[in-house]
Write a protein that holds these residues in place. Structure first.
Motif, PDB file in Angstrom:
ATOM      1  N   THR A 206       0.819  -1.215   0.000  1.00 10.58           N
ATOM      2  CA  THR A 206       0.000   0.000   0.000  1.00 10.58           C
ATOM      3  C   THR A 206       0.858   1.273   0.000  1.00 10.58           C
ATOM      4  O   THR A 206       0.326   2.390   0.114  1.00 10.58           O
ATOM      5  CB  THR A 206      -0.948   0.029   1.224  1.00 10.58           C
ATOM      6  N   GLY A 207       2.187   1.082  -0.089  1.00 11.44           N
ATOM      7  CA  GLY A 207       3.077   2.239  -0.191  1.00 11.44           C
ATOM      8  C   GLY A 207       3.261   2.983   1.119  1.00 11.44           C
ATOM      9  O   GLY A 207       3.632   4.153   1.115  1.00 11.44           O
ATOM     10  N   ARG A 208       3.006   2.285   2.256  1.00  9.78           N
ATOM     11  CA  ARG A 208       3.218   2.940   3.556  1.00  9.78           C
ATOM     12  C   ARG A 208       4.581   2.558   4.114  1.00  9.78           C
ATOM     13  O   ARG A 208       5.016   1.421   3.957  1.00  9.78           O
ATOM     14  CB  ARG A 208       2.128   2.497   4.554  1.00  9.78           C
ATOM     15  N   HIS A 209       5.243   3.503   4.826  1.00 11.35           N
ATOM     16  CA  HIS A 209       6.502   3.137   5.489  1.00 11.35           C
ATOM     17  C   HIS A 209       6.209   2.582   6.883  1.00 11.35           C
ATOM     18  O   HIS A 209       5.129   2.848   7.451  1.00 11.35           O
ATOM     19  CB  HIS A 209       7.457   4.344   5.546  1.00 11.35           C
ATOM     20  N   PRO A 210       7.148   1.811   7.456  1.00 13.36           N
ATOM     21  CA  PRO A 210       6.875   1.166   8.747  1.00 13.36           C
ATOM     22  C   PRO A 210       7.418   1.914   9.966  1.00 13.36           C
ATOM     23  O   PRO A 210       7.413   1.365  11.074  1.00 13.36           O
ATOM     24  CB  PRO A 210       7.610  -0.175   8.599  1.00 13.36           C
ATOM     25  N   TYR A 211       7.877   3.162   9.795  1.00 19.01           N
ATOM     26  CA  TYR A 211       8.624   3.810  10.890  1.00 19.01           C
ATOM     27  C   TYR A 211       7.764   4.454  11.972  1.00 19.01           C
ATOM     28  O   TYR A 211       6.668   4.946  11.715  1.00 19.01           O
ATOM     29  CB  TYR A 211       9.592   4.861  10.320  1.00 19.01           C
ATOM     30  N   ARG A 212       8.316   4.417  13.191  1.00 18.05           N
ATOM     31  CA  ARG A 212       7.780   5.162  14.329  1.00 18.05           C
ATOM     32  C   ARG A 212       8.803   6.233  14.698  1.00 18.05           C
ATOM     33  O   ARG A 212      10.010   5.975  14.686  1.00 18.05           O
ATOM     34  CB  ARG A 212       7.609   4.248  15.566  1.00 18.05           C
ATOM     35  N   PRO A 213       8.345   7.444  15.062  1.00 19.43           N
ATOM     36  CA  PRO A 213       9.302   8.455  15.512  1.00 19.43           C
ATOM     37  C   PRO A 213       9.965   8.045  16.830  1.00 19.43           C
ATOM     38  O   PRO A 213       9.375   7.288  17.612  1.00 19.43           O
ATOM     39  CB  PRO A 213       8.427   9.699  15.706  1.00 19.43           C
ATOM     40  N   ALA A 214      11.188   8.541  17.053  1.00 19.36           N
ATOM     41  CA  ALA A 214      11.925   8.204  18.289  1.00 19.36           C
ATOM     42  C   ALA A 214      11.106   8.573  19.520  1.00 19.36           C
ATOM     43  O   ALA A 214      10.489   9.646  19.562  1.00 19.36           O
ATOM     44  CB  ALA A 214      13.256   8.951  18.300  1.00 19.36           C
ATOM     45  N   HIS A 215      11.105   7.684  20.518  1.00 15.85           N
ATOM     46  CA  HIS A 215      10.292   7.929  21.714  1.00 15.85           C
ATOM     47  C   HIS A 215      10.820   7.143  22.899  1.00 15.85           C
ATOM     48  O   HIS A 215      11.550   6.160  22.734  1.00 15.85           O
ATOM     49  CB  HIS A 215       8.827   7.544  21.459  1.00 15.85           C
ATOM     50  N   VAL A 216      10.392   7.567  24.080  1.00 14.35           N
ATOM     51  CA  VAL A 216      10.622   6.805  25.316  1.00 14.35           C
ATOM     52  C   VAL A 216       9.238   6.411  25.828  1.00 14.35           C
ATOM     53  O   VAL A 216       8.331   7.249  25.909  1.00 14.35           O
ATOM     54  CB  VAL A 216      11.353   7.654  26.381  1.00 14.35           C
ATOM     55  N   HIS A 217       9.076   5.106  26.149  1.00 11.14           N
ATOM     56  CA  HIS A 217       7.797   4.624  26.678  1.00 11.14           C
ATOM     57  C   HIS A 217       7.747   4.791  28.199  1.00 11.14           C
ATOM     58  O   HIS A 217       8.764   4.576  28.888  1.00 11.14           O
ATOM     59  CB  HIS A 217       7.644   3.123  26.436  1.00 11.14           C
ATOM     60  N   PHE A 218       6.539   5.079  28.697  1.00 13.86           N
ATOM     61  CA  PHE A 218       6.297   5.160  30.149  1.00 13.86           C
ATOM     62  C   PHE A 218       5.007   4.427  30.493  1.00 13.86           C
ATOM     63  O   PHE A 218       4.009   4.551  29.775  1.00 13.86           O
ATOM     64  CB  PHE A 218       6.115   6.606  30.600  1.00 13.86           C
ATOM     65  N   MET A 219       5.032   3.720  31.614  1.00 15.84           N
ATOM     66  CA  MET A 219       3.784   3.226  32.212  1.00 15.84           C
ATOM     67  C   MET A 219       3.821   3.637  33.675  1.00 15.84           C
ATOM     68  O   MET A 219       4.766   3.298  34.396  1.00 15.84           O
ATOM     69  CB  MET A 219       3.669   1.702  32.101  1.00 15.84           C
ATOM     70  N   LEU A 220       2.798   4.414  34.103  1.00 17.75           N
ATOM     71  CA  LEU A 220       2.786   4.925  35.476  1.00 17.75           C
ATOM     72  C   LEU A 220       1.623   4.314  36.236  1.00 17.75           C
ATOM     73  O   LEU A 220       0.480   4.375  35.773  1.00 17.75           O
ATOM     74  CB  LEU A 220       2.668   6.448  35.471  1.00 17.75           C
ATOM     75  N   MET A 221       1.927   3.738  37.392  1.00 20.26           N
ATOM     76  CA  MET A 221       0.915   3.040  38.187  1.00 20.26           C
ATOM     77  C   MET A 221       0.931   3.564  39.622  1.00 20.26           C
ATOM     78  O   MET A 221       1.981   3.599  40.260  1.00 20.26           O
ATOM     79  CB  MET A 221       1.216   1.532  38.199  1.00 20.26           C
ATOM     80  N   ALA A 222      -0.254   3.986  40.086  1.00 23.72           N
ATOM     81  CA  ALA A 222      -0.343   4.507  41.463  1.00 23.72           C
ATOM     82  C   ALA A 222      -1.691   4.126  42.043  1.00 23.72           C
ATOM     83  O   ALA A 222      -2.697   4.104  41.323  1.00 23.72           O
ATOM     84  CB  ALA A 222      -0.192   6.025  41.451  1.00 23.72           C
ATOM     85  N   ASP A 223      -1.702   3.840  43.339  1.00 24.32           N
ATOM     86  CA  ASP A 223      -2.967   3.530  44.013  1.00 24.32           C
ATOM     87  C   ASP A 223      -3.921   4.705  43.849  1.00 24.32           C
ATOM     88  O   ASP A 223      -3.519   5.863  44.006  1.00 24.32           O
ATOM     89  CB  ASP A 223      -2.737   3.299  45.518  1.00 24.32           C
ATOM     90  N   GLY A 224      -5.176   4.405  43.531  1.00 24.20           N
ATOM     91  CA  GLY A 224      -6.185   5.457  43.429  1.00 24.20           C
ATOM     92  C   GLY A 224      -6.162   6.222  42.119  1.00 24.20           C
ATOM     93  O   GLY A 224      -6.906   7.194  41.962  1.00 24.20           O
TER      94      GLY A 224
END
Ligand code: BEZ
Ligand code: FE
Length: 286
Positions: A206-224
């Protein structure tokens, strides 16, 4: 029911689900059948095209195992993952951080690391100091928030793709009593999502590129608080406006600021240039 045709078959299938005791499931299936049939009436696939579609889905399933989830990748690249995310986490409150796609490279229970530690184990690259605070909807600091981070190296590879013996560029931090987190890492690079399966083929034809821009992933978990799954993207990245999985939001784009050699914000003496990223996260009460 007999003598069904293109007009009346949809109602006949929905009628067959009428005895379903689970109302939510019935609603979902009725809508699925209605929209799927409407889609087919609209595109009028040939039998050969329908066989190709079944073959594509079969190969997508066959690509899946404990390590690889090609159906999620398909959902990601069709914008479905981000649509589900938007329907569940849409926020107009500027005090609450926006979410984005989890991606396939999260590993549960990453190594614990101390505030300010380096997580660039087994890799080299341009140093990046990341720091910020976590607060609630009123801006009050949140202590003891679990902050999981993970990212690609400066060539665009995650540790799990390199089959290292131990984790690299992923760790778990806990915010201090002022809601702060901080760590040293390397500057991530843009990278292609996995392209060796049917989803990669779909992008190619379909002529699409597979790239994602540079990033840092975060998952934040807190009670409540609601768990926040998000990413921070580099402001100067060429793929910000064509992310293969549609995950970029303006509020998640920041300057990974290039700094000259000298004293870093945590007092570390830097003999070469490095980058500095500051990001404060706001969590929503659950
Ligand atoms: C990622 O950011 O790690 C990612 C997200 C979706 C698909 C592939 C990779
Ligand atoms: Fe990623």
């Amino acid at each position: 029911m007999r003598n069904l045709n293109a007009e009346n078959i949809t109602g006949a299938v929905i009628e067959e689900f009428s005895g379903c005791q689970d109302e939510r499931l019935k609603t979902i299936l009725n809508s699925l059948v209605t929209h799927l049939h409407a889609f087919l009436r609209e595109v009028e696939p040939t039998e050969q095209e329908w066989t190709q579609a079944i073959d594509f889905l079969t190969r997508t399933g066959q690509m899946c195992d404990d390590q690889r989830q090609e159906f999620i990748l398909l959902s990601d690249t069709l914008g479905v993952t981000m649509l589900v995310d938007a329907l569940n986490h849409q926020t107009s409150d500027p005090m609450v951080s926006e979410s984005t796609v989890l991606g396939p490279f999260y590993v549960a229970d990453p190594p614990q690391a101390d505030q300010g530690a380096s997580i660039d184990w087994n890799v080299e690259g341009e140093p990046l100091y990341v720091q910020g605070r976590v607060h609630d909807e009123r801006g009050e600091p949140l202590a003891n928030v679990v902050v999981d981070v993970w990212q690609s190296d400066s060539e665009g590879f995650y540790d799990v793709q390199k089959e290292l013996e131990s984790a690299s560029l992923r760790a778990r931090f806990t915010t201090d009593d002022q809601g702060r987190y901080a760590f040293w890492t390397v500057t991530p690079a843009p990278y292609p999502i996995p392209t060796d399966g049917p989803v990669g083929k779909m992008l190619e034809v379909t002529g699409r590129h597979p790239y994602r821009p540079a990033h840092v992933h975060f998952m934040l978990m807190a009670d409540g608080c609601e768990t926040l799954v998000t990413q921070i993207f580099a402001e100067d990245d060429p793929y910000l406006d064509s992310d293969a999985v549609f995950g970029v939001k303006d509020s998640l784009v920041r300057d990974f600021r290039l700094m000259p050699p000298g004293e870093a914000p945590d007092g570390r003496s830097m003999s070469s240039p490095y980058r500095h990223l500051k990001y404060d996260f706001g969590l929503k009460a659950s």
